[in-house]
Design a protein around this motif. Structure first.
Motif, PDB file in Angstrom:
ATOM      1  N   CYS A 139       0.975  -1.303   0.014  1.00 29.68           N
ATOM      2  CA  CYS A 139       0.106   0.034   0.066  1.00 29.68           C
ATOM      3  C   CYS A 139       0.752   1.249  -0.264  1.00 29.68           C
ATOM      4  O   CYS A 139       0.423   2.349  -0.020  1.00 29.68           O
ATOM      5  CB  CYS A 139      -1.087   0.120   1.360  1.00 29.68           C
ATOM      6  SG  CYS A 139      -1.987  -1.419   1.231  1.00 29.68           S
ATOM      7  N   LYS A 148      -8.775   8.216   7.905  1.00 31.43           N
ATOM      8  CA  LYS A 148      -8.551   7.526   6.551  1.00 31.43           C
ATOM      9  C   LYS A 148      -7.676   6.554   6.608  1.00 31.43           C
ATOM     10  O   LYS A 148      -7.833   5.381   5.837  1.00 31.43           O
ATOM     11  CB  LYS A 148      -8.052   8.776   5.529  1.00 31.43           C
ATOM     12  CG  LYS A 148      -8.860   9.917   5.107  1.00 31.43           C
ATOM     13  CD  LYS A 148      -8.323  10.734   4.240  1.00 31.43           C
ATOM     14  CE  LYS A 148      -9.423  11.879   3.896  1.00 31.43           C
ATOM     15  NZ  LYS A 148      -8.638  13.014   2.831  1.00 31.43           N
ATOM     16  N   ARG A 150      -7.627   4.334   8.889  1.00 32.92           N
ATOM     17  CA  ARG A 150      -8.587   3.257   9.610  1.00 32.92           C
ATOM     18  C   ARG A 150      -9.489   2.757   8.363  1.00 32.92           C
ATOM     19  O   ARG A 150      -9.497   1.692   8.188  1.00 32.92           O
ATOM     20  CB  ARG A 150      -9.433   3.892  10.541  1.00 32.92           C
ATOM     21  CG  ARG A 150     -10.299   2.872  11.354  1.00 32.92           C
ATOM     22  CD  ARG A 150     -11.138   3.398  12.493  1.00 32.92           C
ATOM     23  NE  ARG A 150     -10.284   3.692  13.689  1.00 32.92           N
ATOM     24  CZ  ARG A 150      -9.622   4.640  14.256  1.00 32.92           C
ATOM     25  NH1 ARG A 150      -9.911   5.631  13.505  1.00 32.92           N
ATOM     26  NH2 ARG A 150      -8.814   4.738  15.218  1.00 32.92           N
ATOM     27  N   LYS A 151     -10.065   3.629   7.309  1.00 28.81           N
ATOM     28  CA  LYS A 151     -10.864   3.500   6.381  1.00 28.81           C
ATOM     29  C   LYS A 151     -10.053   2.525   5.353  1.00 28.81           C
ATOM     30  O   LYS A 151     -10.537   1.238   5.069  1.00 28.81           O
ATOM     31  CB  LYS A 151     -11.336   4.493   5.731  1.00 28.81           C
ATOM     32  CG  LYS A 151     -12.316   4.346   4.451  1.00 28.81           C
ATOM     33  CD  LYS A 151     -12.994   5.459   3.971  1.00 28.81           C
ATOM     34  CE  LYS A 151     -13.896   5.185   2.952  1.00 28.81           C
ATOM     35  NZ  LYS A 151     -13.234   4.531   1.816  1.00 28.81           N
ATOM     36  N   GLU A 152      -8.904   2.974   5.272  1.00 32.42           N
ATOM     37  CA  GLU A 152      -8.047   2.363   4.158  1.00 32.42           C
ATOM     38  C   GLU A 152      -7.721   0.759   4.713  1.00 32.42           C
ATOM     39  O   GLU A 152      -7.704  -0.203   3.681  1.00 32.42           O
ATOM     40  CB  GLU A 152      -6.748   3.042   3.901  1.00 32.42           C
ATOM     41  CG  GLU A 152      -6.018   2.520   2.581  1.00 32.42           C
ATOM     42  CD  GLU A 152      -4.875   3.432   2.367  1.00 32.42           C
ATOM     43  OE1 GLU A 152      -4.113   3.239   1.537  1.00 32.42           O
ATOM     44  OE2 GLU A 152      -4.788   4.824   2.846  1.00 32.42           O
ATOM     45  N   SER A 154      -9.206  -1.041   6.996  1.00 33.03           N
ATOM     46  CA  SER A 154     -10.561  -1.653   7.305  1.00 33.03           C
ATOM     47  C   SER A 154     -11.093  -2.455   5.826  1.00 33.03           C
ATOM     48  O   SER A 154     -11.495  -3.448   5.788  1.00 33.03           O
ATOM     49  CB  SER A 154     -11.558  -0.743   7.717  1.00 33.03           C
ATOM     50  OG  SER A 154     -11.412  -0.201   8.992  1.00 33.03           O
ATOM     51  N   GLU A 155     -10.743  -1.727   4.696  1.00 34.11           N
ATOM     52  CA  GLU A 155     -11.188  -2.286   3.317  1.00 34.11           C
ATOM     53  C   GLU A 155     -10.288  -3.497   2.966  1.00 34.11           C
ATOM     54  O   GLU A 155     -10.507  -4.156   2.103  1.00 34.11           O
ATOM     55  CB  GLU A 155     -10.977  -1.116   2.208  1.00 34.11           C
ATOM     56  CG  GLU A 155     -11.825   0.053   2.488  1.00 34.11           C
ATOM     57  CD  GLU A 155     -11.520   1.082   1.428  1.00 34.11           C
ATOM     58  OE1 GLU A 155     -10.610   1.201   1.032  1.00 34.11           O
ATOM     59  OE2 GLU A 155     -12.650   1.994   1.329  1.00 34.11           O
ATOM     60  N   LEU A 156      -8.946  -3.624   3.719  1.00 33.76           N
ATOM     61  CA  LEU A 156      -8.168  -4.846   3.465  1.00 33.76           C
ATOM     62  C   LEU A 156      -8.395  -5.990   4.387  1.00 33.76           C
ATOM     63  O   LEU A 156      -7.689  -7.179   4.284  1.00 33.76           O
ATOM     64  CB  LEU A 156      -6.662  -4.298   3.382  1.00 33.76           C
ATOM     65  CG  LEU A 156      -6.485  -3.170   2.585  1.00 33.76           C
ATOM     66  CD1 LEU A 156      -4.988  -2.624   2.713  1.00 33.76           C
ATOM     67  CD2 LEU A 156      -6.378  -3.367   1.107  1.00 33.76           C
ATOM     68  N   ASN A 158     -10.536  -8.317   4.984  1.00 31.22           N
ATOM     69  CA  ASN A 158     -11.117  -9.836   4.561  1.00 31.22           C
ATOM     70  C   ASN A 158     -10.249 -10.043   3.452  1.00 31.22           C
ATOM     71  O   ASN A 158     -10.754 -11.226   2.908  1.00 31.22           O
ATOM     72  CB  ASN A 158     -12.431  -9.610   4.236  1.00 31.22           C
ATOM     73  CG  ASN A 158     -13.400  -9.249   5.351  1.00 31.22           C
ATOM     74  OD1 ASN A 158     -12.898  -9.767   6.669  1.00 31.22           O
ATOM     75  ND2 ASN A 158     -14.192  -8.449   5.192  1.00 31.22           N
TER      76      ASN A 158
END
Length: 240
Positions: A139, A148, A150-152, A154-156, A158
Motif C-alpha cells: 500500500c 482515512k 482506519r478506512k484504508e 478496514s477495506e483490506l 478480509n
C-alpha cells in the motif's frame, strides 16, 4: 517535437542498496558507469553512493516536487540517444517514488527501458517478517489522517493476504494503535526498520505485543515497513 519511437536512447531503472552498500549488483555498477546521465531522488544522497564506487556522472534531481519540470529534459536526453539511469535514494525506483511517472512516459513513447533487479525494502521485510508471503498487498504510504488510515486498512481486512505499507517514525505509535482497533490484538504483525544496516531490527508478535514493545522504545529513527496479517479461522492454525 521529437519522435521518440525512432530514438536510440535507453532508460535504465537501477535499484540501489537500502542500507548496506555491498548489496548493489555488478550489473548496476556497470550500468551507472556506462550511462550518460543519472536521474536521482536526492543528488547529495546519490553522490555518497557514487563516490563510494568511484563513479562520476552528471546528475539531475528528479523527485516529487520537480518531476514535471524535469520530465521534458530527461525525455529530450533520451531522444538524442543518451543512456539515462534512474535511481532512488534507496531501493527500486518506481516503488512509492516519482520514478513511476518517468517510466510510464518512456514506455508510452516507445523508449527502450531496461529494468534491473535489485534491493527492495518491501520484499526484504516480507521475507524477514515470518508472515505468509504467498500473496501480499503493498500500500505504499497510507493516508495521513487517522480516520482515512482506519478506512484504508478496514477495506483490506478480509483479503487474507499480508498487508505491507510504509510509515514514518513520527507516526508509528498512532498507526499501531489504529491497527489494534482494526485488526484486533491477536493479529500477527511485524515492524522492520534499518534493514541491512548495523541496527537492523524486526519486531514481531501480535499487534498487542508489538504495541507494548514499541511504546517502551525511545528515539525511534528510520522509516518503518509495517507488515500485518489479518488472520482467518482457516489460516490461524498455521501460527500455532
Amino acid at each position: 517535437m521529437p519522435t521518440y519511437r525512432k530514438m536510440n536512447g535507453v532508460l535504465y531503472i537501477v535499484p540501489t542498496p537500502i542500507g548496506n552498500l555491498e548489496d548493489i549488483t555488478l550489473r548496476a555498477l556497470k550500468t551507472l558507469r556506462d550511462c550518460d546521465l543519472i536521474a536521482c531522488e536526492d543528488t547529495r544522497q546519490s553522490l555518497k553512493l557514487l563516490s563510494h564506487f568511484e563513479i562520476s556522472k552528471p546528475l539531475v534531481s528528479f523527485y516529487s516536487y520537480n518531476e514535471r519540470r524535469r520530465l521534458g529534459r530527461i525525455l529530450n536526453e533520451l531522444s538524442e540517444g543518451k543512456k539515462v539511469a534512474l535511481i532512488s535514494d534507496a531501493g527500486t525506483p518506481g516503488i512509492s517514488d516519482p520514478g513511476y511517472v518517468l517510466i510510464r512516459e518512456a514506455l508510452e513513447k516507445g523508449i527502450k527501458t531496461e529494468i534491473l533487479p535489485g534491493a527492495s525494502a518491501v520484499t526484504t521485510a516480507l521475507v524477514g517478517s515470518g508472515l505468509p508471503s504467498d500473496g501480499f498487498i503493498f500500500c505504499g504510504f497510507l493516508k495521513r489522517k487517522p480516520g482515512k488510515i482506519r478506512k484504508e486498512l478496514s477495506e483490506l481486512l478480509n483479503l487474507e493476504k499480508t498487508i505491507v505499507f510504509y510509515e514514518s517514525p513520527r507516526r508509528i505509535l498512532k498507526t499501531i494503535e489504529i491497527c489494534l482497533d482494526v485488526f484486533g490484538e491477536d493479529a500477527k504483525i511485524c515492524l522492520a526498520r534499518e534493514m541491512t544496516k548495523k541496527f537492523e531490527e524486526f519486531i514481531r508478535g501480535t499487534v498487542k505485543e508489538v504495541s507494548e514493545n514499541i511504546k517502551m522504545k525511545r528515539n525511534l529513527v528510520g522509516e518503518f515497513v509495517i507488515l500485518i496479517y489479518p488472520e482467518s479461522k482457516m489460516r490461524k492454525a498455521e501460527f500455532q
